[in-house]
Enzyme design. Structure first.
Site, PDB file in Angstrom:
ATOM      1  N   ARG A  87       0.852  -1.194   0.000  1.00 32.34           N
ATOM      2  CA  ARG A  87       0.000   0.000   0.000  1.00 32.34           C
ATOM      3  C   ARG A  87       0.892   1.251   0.000  1.00 32.34           C
ATOM      4  O   ARG A  87       1.829   1.343   0.799  1.00 32.34           O
ATOM      5  CB  ARG A  87      -0.877   0.014   1.246  1.00 32.34           C
ATOM      6  CG  ARG A  87      -1.693   1.279   1.313  1.00 32.34           C
ATOM      7  CD  ARG A  87      -2.295   1.489   2.657  1.00 32.34           C
ATOM      8  NE  ARG A  87      -3.026   2.744   2.658  1.00 32.34           N
ATOM      9  CZ  ARG A  87      -3.057   3.572   3.687  1.00 32.34           C
ATOM     10  NH1 ARG A  87      -2.413   3.285   4.795  1.00 32.34           N
ATOM     11  NH2 ARG A  87      -3.726   4.686   3.612  1.00 32.34           N
ATOM     12  N   HIS A 176      -7.934   7.473   0.122  1.00 30.79           N
ATOM     13  CA  HIS A 176      -8.894   6.376   0.327  1.00 30.79           C
ATOM     14  C   HIS A 176      -9.326   5.754  -1.014  1.00 30.79           C
ATOM     15  O   HIS A 176     -10.370   5.115  -1.101  1.00 30.79           O
ATOM     16  CB  HIS A 176     -10.158   6.854   1.076  1.00 30.79           C
ATOM     17  CG  HIS A 176      -9.920   7.168   2.522  1.00 30.79           C
ATOM     18  ND1 HIS A 176     -10.532   8.220   3.162  1.00 30.79           N
ATOM     19  CD2 HIS A 176      -9.150   6.561   3.458  1.00 30.79           C
ATOM     20  CE1 HIS A 176     -10.145   8.267   4.422  1.00 30.79           C
ATOM     21  NE2 HIS A 176      -9.291   7.263   4.622  1.00 30.79           N
ATOM     22  N   HIS A 203     -16.443   7.297   3.314  1.00 25.37           N
ATOM     23  CA  HIS A 203     -15.483   6.446   4.042  1.00 25.37           C
ATOM     24  C   HIS A 203     -15.199   7.158   5.366  1.00 25.37           C
ATOM     25  O   HIS A 203     -14.463   8.142   5.413  1.00 25.37           O
ATOM     26  CB  HIS A 203     -14.202   6.254   3.222  1.00 25.37           C
ATOM     27  CG  HIS A 203     -13.186   5.421   3.935  1.00 25.37           C
ATOM     28  ND1 HIS A 203     -12.764   4.190   3.480  1.00 25.37           N
ATOM     29  CD2 HIS A 203     -12.523   5.624   5.095  1.00 25.37           C
ATOM     30  CE1 HIS A 203     -11.899   3.680   4.335  1.00 25.37           C
ATOM     31  NE2 HIS A 203     -11.726   4.547   5.324  1.00 25.37           N
ATOM     32  N   LEU A 204     -15.833   6.666   6.435  1.00 20.18           N
ATOM     33  CA  LEU A 204     -15.745   7.343   7.735  1.00 20.18           C
ATOM     34  C   LEU A 204     -14.984   6.467   8.722  1.00 20.18           C
ATOM     35  O   LEU A 204     -15.521   5.472   9.232  1.00 20.18           O
ATOM     36  CB  LEU A 204     -17.155   7.625   8.273  1.00 20.18           C
ATOM     37  CG  LEU A 204     -18.126   8.325   7.314  1.00 20.18           C
ATOM     38  CD1 LEU A 204     -19.504   8.470   7.954  1.00 20.18           C
ATOM     39  CD2 LEU A 204     -17.586   9.691   6.897  1.00 20.18           C
ATOM     40  N   ARG A 236      -8.128  15.253  12.798  1.00 21.56           N
ATOM     41  CA  ARG A 236      -7.912  16.326  11.812  1.00 21.56           C
ATOM     42  C   ARG A 236      -9.134  17.239  11.756  1.00 21.56           C
ATOM     43  O   ARG A 236     -10.267  16.773  11.830  1.00 21.56           O
ATOM     44  CB  ARG A 236      -7.673  15.744  10.414  1.00 21.56           C
ATOM     45  CG  ARG A 236      -6.425  14.916  10.305  1.00 21.56           C
ATOM     46  CD  ARG A 236      -6.164  14.521   8.844  1.00 21.56           C
ATOM     47  NE  ARG A 236      -5.203  13.434   8.791  1.00 21.56           N
ATOM     48  CZ  ARG A 236      -5.450  12.254   8.230  1.00 21.56           C
ATOM     49  NH1 ARG A 236      -6.605  12.005   7.627  1.00 21.56           N
ATOM     50  NH2 ARG A 236      -4.519  11.324   8.234  1.00 21.56           N
ATOM     51  N   ASP A 278     -11.703   8.723  19.338  1.00 21.58           N
ATOM     52  CA  ASP A 278     -12.363   7.456  19.028  1.00 21.58           C
ATOM     53  C   ASP A 278     -13.879   7.626  19.133  1.00 21.58           C
ATOM     54  O   ASP A 278     -14.411   7.963  20.196  1.00 21.58           O
ATOM     55  CB  ASP A 278     -11.866   6.399  20.015  1.00 21.58           C
ATOM     56  CG  ASP A 278     -12.315   5.021  19.629  1.00 21.58           C
ATOM     57  OD1 ASP A 278     -11.459   4.237  19.189  1.00 21.58           O
ATOM     58  OD2 ASP A 278     -13.519   4.727  19.761  1.00 21.58           O
ATOM     59  N   CYS A 279     -14.552   7.383  18.006  1.00 18.95           N
ATOM     60  CA  CYS A 279     -15.995   7.648  17.936  1.00 18.95           C
ATOM     61  C   CYS A 279     -16.772   6.837  18.980  1.00 18.95           C
ATOM     62  O   CYS A 279     -17.735   7.328  19.571  1.00 18.95           O
ATOM     63  CB  CYS A 279     -16.468   7.327  16.524  1.00 18.95           C
ATOM     64  SG  CYS A 279     -18.147   7.816  16.209  1.00 18.95           S
ATOM     65  N   ILE A 327     -16.321   3.877  11.323  1.00 22.21           N
ATOM     66  CA  ILE A 327     -17.515   4.580  11.800  1.00 22.21           C
ATOM     67  C   ILE A 327     -18.693   4.322  10.851  1.00 22.21           C
ATOM     68  O   ILE A 327     -19.797   3.992  11.301  1.00 22.21           O
ATOM     69  CB  ILE A 327     -17.234   6.102  11.924  1.00 22.21           C
ATOM     70  CG1 ILE A 327     -16.090   6.363  12.912  1.00 22.21           C
ATOM     71  CG2 ILE A 327     -18.490   6.851  12.337  1.00 22.21           C
ATOM     72  CD1 ILE A 327     -15.626   7.813  12.986  1.00 22.21           C
ATOM     73  N   GLU A 329     -19.297   1.846   8.950  1.00 19.49           N
ATOM     74  CA  GLU A 329     -19.796   0.468   9.010  1.00 19.49           C
ATOM     75  C   GLU A 329     -20.481   0.150  10.339  1.00 19.49           C
ATOM     76  O   GLU A 329     -21.345  -0.722  10.399  1.00 19.49           O
ATOM     77  CB  GLU A 329     -18.631  -0.525   8.828  1.00 19.49           C
ATOM     78  CG  GLU A 329     -18.043  -0.516   7.429  1.00 19.49           C
ATOM     79  CD  GLU A 329     -16.698  -1.227   7.352  1.00 19.49           C
ATOM     80  OE1 GLU A 329     -16.455  -2.155   8.146  1.00 19.49           O
ATOM     81  OE2 GLU A 329     -15.880  -0.841   6.488  1.00 19.49           O
ATOM     82  N   GLU A 381      -9.549  -3.021   1.774  1.00 18.94           N
ATOM     83  CA  GLU A 381      -8.469  -2.501   0.931  1.00 18.94           C
ATOM     84  C   GLU A 381      -7.406  -3.574   0.676  1.00 18.94           C
ATOM     85  O   GLU A 381      -6.840  -3.649  -0.407  1.00 18.94           O
ATOM     86  CB  GLU A 381      -7.841  -1.271   1.602  1.00 18.94           C
ATOM     87  CG  GLU A 381      -8.794  -0.077   1.600  1.00 18.94           C
ATOM     88  CD  GLU A 381      -8.511   0.939   2.687  1.00 18.94           C
ATOM     89  OE1 GLU A 381      -8.879   0.674   3.845  1.00 18.94           O
ATOM     90  OE2 GLU A 381      -7.935   1.987   2.385  1.00 18.94           O
TER      91      GLU A 381
END
Ligand code: AMP
Length: 399
Positions: A87, A176, A203-204, A236, A278-279, A327, A329, A381
């Site tokens: 990657r 992403h 994409h969260l 961010r 962290d959500c 997040i 998903e 990915e």
């Protein structure tokens, strides 16, 4: 069955997985962490068992050597490596698709480090040590930016003097891309009309972005020359008035680079909640009545919805909306907050389907009345990296 070792090198970590390019779970996977420190260790997960070993040679070479050693000392297992897929975060304008790595490719990956100083040097190091230790295998690079090379100039240019683009390649690249390409491929198997349709993907995760996909191609995305632009993220800030950078630097008496560090590392969910990036932790605090947690989640969802609506201006319709990433998903709370803000586009969530969406599986969560099919699709990915590597190896194999 031929398999690929997928490698994702960070500056102090190295994630890996051995995959056969199908939906089968990885045969072996793991992570080397805290590279460069005396506490560095490597974790191997095989057949449901997890083993952790300290890494005495605590650099990237030590990590790849440990993987090679694990494979060699388990020679009775059905492992048949035919290539290595790496990657790479930034491919600049040089790479619009995955490539077999040769010395010129490696140099170009190093050149792109000016836009990804934390990532590309680590990727280049990972490639060099993997080539040294697995020299007999072909190595392939898969770029996070490549999928967005289809953007038109009116989308990828910043409204700054053209000279800066011509002389320095300052433009939007987007990230992403491997995740978005995986989602596009998956959706094409779920809706046979996908190739002529329009899709929004959110994409969260700790990093977060959105992408507008038209007939399978990226036409707009929220991240920019770096992953800082666009949505509010874990740490961010996402997009804001650039003047703020100078104000922070003056007010705090710090360099512009240190001010930028605040926007990259101390902002977003972490900065607003003052709890965590962290959500999950923030949702727990919100459920217990914490106001800042509620504010952080509302800001996150509102910015995600705004950027979805913004990239949708490049589409004629919105046939699908896909949520993916940690997040996207796993958080019905965030999905509901975002969909409520997109009601003007005819987006109508099935609240029950949203709540019971099974973890790790594809599910459709739109109400029958919705103009748009709303999906939860777990991204993968690593699988796409393995598939690209297998297909490039097949293309370049001697007859
Ligand atoms: P990623 O960067 O894609 O691995 O995503 C990491 C983010 O997903 C973190 O903010 C996690 O808190 C979040 N996440 C994972 N599981 C859940 C969950 N069940 N509910 C809410 N957020 C989650």
């Amino acid at each position: 069955m031929p398999q690929i070792l997928v490698v994702n090198c960070g500056s102090s970590s190295l994630k890996f997985a051995i995959m056969d390019g199908t939906d089968n779970p990885p045969i072996l996977e793991g992570i080397a962490e805290r590279l460069g420190s005396e506490h560095s260790a490597i974790t191997f997960k095989y057949a449901g068992n997890k083993t952790v070993q300290p890494l005495h040679d605590n650099d990237h070479r030590g990590a790849v050597t440990a993987i090679k050693h694990w494979i060699n000392s388990n020679s009775t297992l059905p492992i048949n490596l035919v290539g290595i897929g790496h990657r790479v975060v930034h491919g600049g304008e040089t790479f619009s698709q995955s490539v077999v790595i040769n010395p010129t490719v490696l140099e170009s990956i190093k050149d792109c480090a000016r836009f990804a100083p934390l990532h590309n040097p680590a990727h280049a190091k990972g490639i060099e040590v993997a080539q040294a230790l697995f020299g007999d295998l072909p190595h392939v690079a898969v770029f996070d930016t490549a999928f967005h090379q289809t953007l038109d100039a009116d989308q990828y240019l910043y409204p700054i003097p053209m000279r800066l683009y011509r002389e320095h390649n300052f433009r939007k690249y987007g990230f992403h891309g491997t995740s978005y390409r995986y989602i596009a491929q998956k959706l094409a198997t779920l809706d046979l009309d996908f190739a002529s349709q329009n899709t929004l993907v959110a994409h969260l995760g700790n990093g977060a972005s959105v992408c507008a996909i038209k007939a399978g191609k990226s036409v707009d995305t929220s991240m920019g020359i770096t992953p800082l632009e666009g949505l509010m993220m874990g740490t961010r800030s996402g997009s804001l008035d650039p003047s703020l950078l100078a104000f922070i630097s003056d007010a705090e008496n710090i360099s512009m680079k240190d001010a930028l560090d605040i926007l990259n590392k101390e902002s977003g969910l972490k900065g607003i909640s003052e709890i965590s990036n962290d959500c999950r932790s923030i949702e727990t605090a919100q459920a217990a009545g914490d106001d800042r947690a509620e504010l952080a989640l509302n800001m996150f969802a509102s910015r995600a919805a705004k950027h979805l609506a913004s990239v949708a201006t490049n589409l004629e319709s919105v046939d699908h909306i896909v949520f993916t990433g940690g997040i996207g998903e796993n958080s019905p709370v965030i999905r509901e907050k975002i969909c409520r803000r997109l009601a003007m586009m005819g987006v109508w969530l099935d609240l029950h389907a949203n709540q019971i969406s099974p973890r790790g599986e594809v599910s459709m969560i739109s109400d029958n009345r919705s103009n748009t099919s709303i999906w939860v699709i777990p991204t993968n990915e690593e699988l796409l990296i393995a598939q690209d590597t297998l297909s490039l190896i097949a293309d370049t194999a001697p007859e």
